[in-house]
Design a protein around this motif. Structure first.
Motif, mmCIF file in Angstrom:
data_model
loop_
_atom_site.group_PDB
_atom_site.id
_atom_site.type_symbol
_atom_site.label_atom_id
_atom_site.label_comp_id
_atom_site.label_asym_id
_atom_site.label_seq_id
_atom_site.Cartn_x
_atom_site.Cartn_y
_atom_site.Cartn_z
ATOM 1 N N LYS A 289 0.732 4.062 -2.786
ATOM 2 C CA LYS A 289 0.382 5.439 -2.442
ATOM 3 C C LYS A 289 1.440 6.412 -2.935
ATOM 4 O O LYS A 289 1.127 7.520 -3.380
ATOM 5 C CB LYS A 289 0.214 5.562 -0.921
ATOM 6 C CG LYS A 289 -0.293 6.904 -0.446
ATOM 7 C CD LYS A 289 -1.765 7.087 -0.773
ATOM 8 C CE LYS A 289 -2.328 8.330 -0.087
ATOM 9 N NZ LYS A 289 -3.772 8.514 -0.410
ATOM 10 N N THR B 75 -6.715 5.061 -2.081
ATOM 11 C CA THR B 75 -7.234 5.325 -0.741
ATOM 12 C C THR B 75 -7.434 4.039 0.048
ATOM 13 O O THR B 75 -8.113 3.127 -0.422
ATOM 14 C CB THR B 75 -8.591 6.050 -0.832
ATOM 15 O OG1 THR B 75 -8.442 7.239 -1.598
ATOM 16 C CG2 THR B 75 -9.119 6.400 0.548
ATOM 17 N N PRO B 76 -6.858 3.946 1.271
ATOM 18 C CA PRO B 76 -7.163 2.793 2.127
ATOM 19 C C PRO B 76 -8.488 3.041 2.843
ATOM 20 O O PRO B 76 -8.750 4.161 3.300
ATOM 21 C CB PRO B 76 -5.996 2.796 3.118
ATOM 22 C CG PRO B 76 -5.639 4.252 3.263
ATOM 23 C CD PRO B 76 -5.923 4.886 1.909
ATOM 24 N N ASP C 222 -4.523 6.752 5.948
ATOM 25 C CA ASP C 222 -3.128 6.708 5.507
ATOM 26 C C ASP C 222 -2.136 6.861 6.657
ATOM 27 O O ASP C 222 -1.086 6.223 6.658
ATOM 28 C CB ASP C 222 -2.893 7.805 4.464
ATOM 29 C CG ASP C 222 -1.467 7.836 3.975
ATOM 30 O OD1 ASP C 222 -1.079 6.920 3.228
ATOM 31 O OD2 ASP C 222 -0.724 8.767 4.361
ATOM 32 N N THR D 275 -8.127 -1.263 -0.417
ATOM 33 C CA THR D 275 -7.862 0.037 -1.033
ATOM 34 C C THR D 275 -8.760 0.245 -2.247
ATOM 35 O O THR D 275 -9.201 -0.719 -2.886
ATOM 36 C CB THR D 275 -6.395 0.150 -1.474
ATOM 37 O OG1 THR D 275 -6.100 -0.904 -2.398
ATOM 38 C CG2 THR D 275 -5.459 0.037 -0.280
ATOM 39 N N TYR E 223 0.835 -1.202 0.000
ATOM 40 C CA TYR E 223 0.000 0.000 0.000
ATOM 41 C C TYR E 223 0.870 1.253 0.000
ATOM 42 O O TYR E 223 0.605 2.218 -0.746
ATOM 43 C CB TYR E 223 -0.942 0.026 1.203
ATOM 44 C CG TYR E 223 -1.456 1.420 1.443
ATOM 45 C CD1 TYR E 223 -2.332 2.020 0.533
ATOM 46 C CD2 TYR E 223 -0.989 2.190 2.509
ATOM 47 C CE1 TYR E 223 -2.742 3.333 0.702
ATOM 48 C CE2 TYR E 223 -1.400 3.489 2.679
ATOM 49 C CZ TYR E 223 -2.276 4.058 1.770
ATOM 50 O OH TYR E 223 -2.666 5.364 1.924
#
Length: 313
Positions: A104, A111-112, A291, A238, A100
């Motif tokens: 990112k 987006t988590p 995040d 995500t 992730y």
């Protein structure tokens, strides 16, 4: 019904990006060819062909919530999934914490939204284990020096990143002091240690403590844990950056409020609480994440200065 999910993207570029990943590439139609469909990708922590079954109740719930058809992809490589999200071919994905952070960095819009928890109100998290066999003479990470050591994948949080940081802090140079082997899965890493292919290795706690024992692939006491990492925030569900913001919120709310055993059983998505999977890892459901929770992973990247912290392998 949610409005059209995406703007058309370059199918050629997307397919080239995934093809470059070799066998781990995802054979997924380009966005323009799948209007009204959301692609959900996950990577098994075990060698498994039934991963979709673990998400069936959640897939059915998401289809009801979004009004879209959910197409599930059983992937084998984090890099392929990240490239798929960037290329507009994957809408929802379960990534490891490390993967992730990589995703990112490459695409800030990813987006988590949630991670698995064991019960209502719990915080998502797990640990990396360093394992060996009884009688190996290894009692701590310093003892890994000069040994053949199994890791999971260069982009695995608990199977590579945290172990690498642990080795460095124990005075072992992962590049010079050990012979590394990448097993490809947490189960494969643990079983390779148990079978003698590696003298020591790493896997996540649930794999060692319960999953392989419950499946009969390991006997209690067959592996010895000589190190436990700090708590690692759970692997996040995500959402890709080009998913419509309204739809992204619908997905986030669905995971946070309805992707749990209580709701899924009470609303007919599961026959019983005892037979209600919420993903590959056993758990009750999902809790929201953001995040900032993954800053611990970023700190470990600073310690290791791992090449894979800045680029996909």
């Amino acid at each position: 019904m949610i409005p059209p999910l995406r703007l058309a993207a370059s199918a050629c570029a997307a397919l080239l990006a995934l093809t470059a990943c070799g066998e781990s590439a995802l054979d997924t139609p380009a966005p323009a060819e799948r209007a009204g469909t959301l692609v959900f990708a996950s990577i098994p922590s075990e060698e498994s062909t039934s991963l979709r079954q673990s998400y069936e109740p959640i897939i059915a719930m998401l289809e009801q919530e979004t009004g879209a058809t959910i197409e599930f992809q059983n992937a084998t490589d984090y890099a392929a999934v990240i490239e798929g999200m960037r290329a507009g071919q994957i809408d929802i994905a379960l990534l490891g914490p490390f993967s992730y952070v990589l995703a990112k960095r490459q695409d800030p819009g990813i987006t988590p939204v949630a991670a698995v928890v064991d019960g209502p109100g719990d915080q998502p998290g797990y640990r990396s284990y360093a394992i060996t066999t009884p009688g190996s003479g290894i009692t701590d990470l310093a003892g890994f020096a000069g040994r053949t050591v199994c890791f999971v994948d260069p982009n695995s949080t608990s199977g590579y990143l945290y172990p690498t940081a642990g080795l460095i802090e124990a005075g072992v140079d992962p590049a010079a002091d050990i012979t590394p082997v990448f097993a490809g899965g947490h189960d494969a890493s643990a079983l390779a240690v148990a079978g003698g292919q590696c003298e020591a290795g790493f896997a996540h706690d649930g794999m060692v403590d319960s999953q392989l024992v419950e499946s009969g692939q390991l006997q209690p006491g067959q592996l010895t844990v000589v190190w436990r990492s700090e708590m690692i925030v759970g692997s996040p569900i995500t959402v890709a950056s080009d998913v419509d913001p309204q739809l992204r919120q619908v997905i986030a709310d669905a995971f946070a409020q309805k992707a749990n055993v209580d709701y899924l059983t009470g609303n007919g998505f599961c026959a019983s609480a005892a037979e209600c999977p919420v993903g590959e890892d056993s758990g009750w459901g999902y809790a929201p994440v953001d995040d900032a929770l993954y800053d611990g992973v970023r700190r470990v990247c600073e310690v290791t200065e791992a090449e894979s912290c800045t680029s996909l392998s």
